[in-house]
Design a protein around this motif. Sequence first.
Motif, PDB file in Angstrom:
ATOM      1  N   TYR A 257       0.847  -1.189   0.000  1.00 33.73           N
ATOM      2  CA  TYR A 257       0.000   0.000   0.000  1.00 33.73           C
ATOM      3  C   TYR A 257       0.880   1.236   0.000  1.00 33.73           C
ATOM      4  CZ  TYR A 257      -4.178   2.747   0.647  1.00 33.73           C
ATOM      5  OH  TYR A 257      -5.211   3.626   0.440  1.00 33.73           O
TER       6      TYR A 257
ATOM      7  N   LEU B  65      -1.339   4.595  12.450  1.00 35.27           N
ATOM      8  CA  LEU B  65      -0.432   4.860  11.325  1.00 35.27           C
ATOM      9  C   LEU B  65      -1.076   5.746  10.268  1.00 35.27           C
ATOM     10  CD1 LEU B  65       0.943   1.237  10.770  1.00 35.27           C
ATOM     11  CD2 LEU B  65       1.912   3.063  12.177  1.00 35.27           C
TER      12      LEU B  65
ATOM     13  N   ALA C  34      -0.117  11.744  12.154  1.00 33.11           N
ATOM     14  CA  ALA C  34       0.123  10.678  11.179  1.00 33.11           C
ATOM     15  C   ALA C  34      -0.737  10.876   9.935  1.00 33.11           C
ATOM     16  CB  ALA C  34      -0.165   9.318  11.802  1.00 33.11           C
ATOM     17  N   ARG C  35      -1.976  11.292  10.147  1.00 36.18           N
ATOM     18  CA  ARG C  35      -2.912  11.402   9.027  1.00 36.18           C
ATOM     19  C   ARG C  35      -2.771  12.707   8.254  1.00 36.18           C
ATOM     20  NH1 ARG C  35      -8.629  11.361  10.815  1.00 36.18           N
ATOM     21  NH2 ARG C  35      -8.946  12.224   8.749  1.00 36.18           N
TER      22      ARG C  35
ATOM     23  N   ALA D  41       2.271  -2.278   3.897  1.00 32.80           N
ATOM     24  CA  ALA D  41       2.168  -0.845   3.604  1.00 32.80           C
ATOM     25  C   ALA D  41       3.497  -0.211   3.994  1.00 32.80           C
ATOM     26  CB  ALA D  41       1.042  -0.208   4.406  1.00 32.80           C
ATOM     27  N   THR D  42       3.900   0.829   3.269  1.00 33.27           N
ATOM     28  CA  THR D  42       5.107   1.536   3.683  1.00 33.27           C
ATOM     29  C   THR D  42       4.768   2.391   4.898  1.00 33.27           C
ATOM     30  OG1 THR D  42       4.593   3.280   2.098  1.00 33.27           O
ATOM     31  CG2 THR D  42       6.237   1.668   1.416  1.00 33.27           C
ATOM     32  N   VAL D  43       5.690   2.386   5.860  1.00 31.24           N
ATOM     33  CA  VAL D  43       5.515   3.156   7.091  1.00 31.24           C
ATOM     34  C   VAL D  43       6.852   3.807   7.418  1.00 31.24           C
ATOM     35  CG1 VAL D  43       5.109   2.995   9.580  1.00 31.24           C
ATOM     36  CG2 VAL D  43       3.683   1.688   8.011  1.00 31.24           C
TER      37      VAL D  43
ATOM     38  N   ARG E  42       9.027   5.907  10.435  1.00 26.48           N
ATOM     39  CA  ARG E  42       9.010   6.171  11.874  1.00 26.48           C
ATOM     40  C   ARG E  42      10.243   6.964  12.268  1.00 26.48           C
ATOM     41  NH1 ARG E  42      10.234   0.067  14.188  1.00 26.48           N
ATOM     42  NH2 ARG E  42      12.356  -0.103  13.396  1.00 26.48           N
TER      43      ARG E  42
ATOM     44  N   TYR F 107       4.994   7.709  13.934  1.00 29.44           N
ATOM     45  CA  TYR F 107       4.803   6.684  12.906  1.00 29.44           C
ATOM     46  C   TYR F 107       3.776   7.234  11.924  1.00 29.44           C
ATOM     47  CZ  TYR F 107       6.963   2.764  15.491  1.00 29.44           C
ATOM     48  OH  TYR F 107       7.841   1.927  16.123  1.00 29.44           O
ATOM     49  N   ALA F 108       3.995   6.976  10.637  1.00 25.75           N
ATOM     50  CA  ALA F 108       2.971   7.361   9.658  1.00 25.75           C
ATOM     51  C   ALA F 108       3.091   6.507   8.414  1.00 25.75           C
ATOM     52  CB  ALA F 108       3.095   8.836   9.283  1.00 25.75           C
ATOM     53  N   LEU F 109       1.948   6.204   7.815  1.00 27.95           N
ATOM     54  CA  LEU F 109       1.944   5.522   6.520  1.00 27.95           C
ATOM     55  C   LEU F 109       2.689   6.384   5.515  1.00 27.95           C
ATOM     56  CD1 LEU F 109      -1.782   4.372   6.361  1.00 27.95           C
ATOM     57  CD2 LEU F 109       0.199   2.863   6.523  1.00 27.95           C
ATOM     58  N   GLY F 110       3.375   5.764   4.589  1.00 33.12           N
ATOM     59  CA  GLY F 110       4.060   6.501   3.543  1.00 33.12           C
ATOM     60  C   GLY F 110       5.548   6.620   3.801  1.00 33.12           C
ATOM     61  N   ARG F 111       6.197   7.497   3.030  1.00 31.28           N
ATOM     62  CA  ARG F 111       7.657   7.558   3.068  1.00 31.28           C
ATOM     63  C   ARG F 111       8.166   8.975   3.316  1.00 31.28           C
ATOM     64  NH1 ARG F 111       8.630   6.812  -2.053  1.00 31.28           N
ATOM     65  NH2 ARG F 111       6.407   6.823  -2.443  1.00 31.28           N
TER      66      ARG F 111
END
Lengths: 371, 156
Positions: free
Chosen positions: A55, A247, B23-24, B72-74, B76, B90-94
């Motif tokens: 994802y 997350l 994070a969002r 999913a890419t995370v 941190r 921490y968050a989704l994405g890069r």
Amino acid sequence: MYVAVKGGETAIKNAHRLLADRRRGNRSVPALGLEQIVEQLGLAVDRVMAEGSLYDRELAALAIRQARGDMIEAIFLVRAYRTTMPRFGYSRPVDTGAMLVERRVSATYKDLPGGQVLGPTFDYTHRLLDPALAGDVSVEEPALREEEKQAMPRVSSILAQEGLIEDDGTMPPGHEPGDITRTPNEHPMERDQRLQALSRGDEGFLLALAYSTQRGYARSHPFVGEIRIGEVEVELDVAELPFPVTLGRVRLTECQMVNQFKGSLKAPPQFTRGYGLVFGQSERKAMAMSLVDRALRASELGEDVVAPAQDEEFVIAHSDNVQATGFVEHLKLPHYVDFQAELDLVRRMRCEYDEREQGQDTTEESREAAE
Amino acid sequence: MKSERAREMELHARRKQAMAVLARAPAEHVHRLWSEAGFEVEARPLRGPETGLVTLRGRMGGGGAAFNVGEATVTRASVRLESGEIGHAYALGRDAEKVHIAAIVDALWQCTERRDAVEARIVAPLAAALDEADAKHEAETAATRVDFFTMVRGED
């Protein structure tokens, strides 16, 4: 004797240079930005995320651009990228009941809590090409309807109250979910591993198998209990924090297929279920997945395994398009030595065959002469 | 008077909420609010920012046994302030930069005397923007809800 052959370095280099040129195409046409792919080819991005099993919208867009729009090549690129990354852990299971829903339809209940919400669907379009979209037409803002937020429980929890439908599906207590990316596949698999494989499986392959069940190869009398598309929150337990850390949100498509079941020695007459859960907006894939999931539960439910869609090893072993393309496409790589060996073998067999034929002819001739 | 335990739980819930908002939130918004907030702070990186994968889990049938859906890419990061507070993000994405800022914000949030300022200048505006986006999204979706009506057919 094995003779190593070298060469082709320049040819390969120039071929890749040519590939880069053809990928870019006519330089007077503006280059495609990743944002454009993410925003305007969103469902292609979703498919690459789902089958690439990663994802990340921007990476999937990059893969699509790099692969010149070849979806399986793009999926391959994403899978390769995954293998280079460290793993932080497993998330808590997402709660699709708490989804920020963008689309939710049920084919079994007209009036259900939360209602039927169509969302951005191709359904009910006329499938006529729209010449206006060849240009940059201005697009209306979406209609708004302000109302109290309505809870949208999963349809399965509504049906469950009558006791005529099986529960969500359990594994023995203490069972750690299998991970097909960590352990080699062994058949028979548990349902959790099958679902993981199906979730990243090839949409076309699963669609064809799902279709085969509808056409009578393991008919399962399916109804769409519910399809929902939307965003769910992802949480991860980490050692350094006293609470699960959020997350962010991911968009998922979930399909609850409900199948009439006349009962068997193992299970009473009831509605059985198949489940589909896929990254992004991918209704067709989630529906196909749920039909195939149900078909693969044949043994568990005491049904005869008579059709391809019920054959776990056949389905799971061939559902991964990266594995499939790797094995099919490797055939085009040099097999010069293999082929030489086979050529020699066929020559010898042909020689023996010709000799036998000649021998038979002589016997026939001599018999005719004697008569 | 609340017990020590209850106060701690409440604090955890607030911190979790603030971290979830960070994070969002879109990276540009986090950057902008961070630079506008003008916090003077020395933060030493303890870990990262680093990007890796988290395997997302679902439940069969929606509420049954867990299974792995895909990765999913995370990204941190962890930082330590001169005053000793350790912040995590921490968050989704890069987006390494965004997550680095989020870790500093989390560390600042833990300084009792700075918490209100962090909430007011960064967390609250981010949360408001996210809520507004959600509300718009919900209204757009609600407009596609089917209102069934019954057609009366025939006479009498």
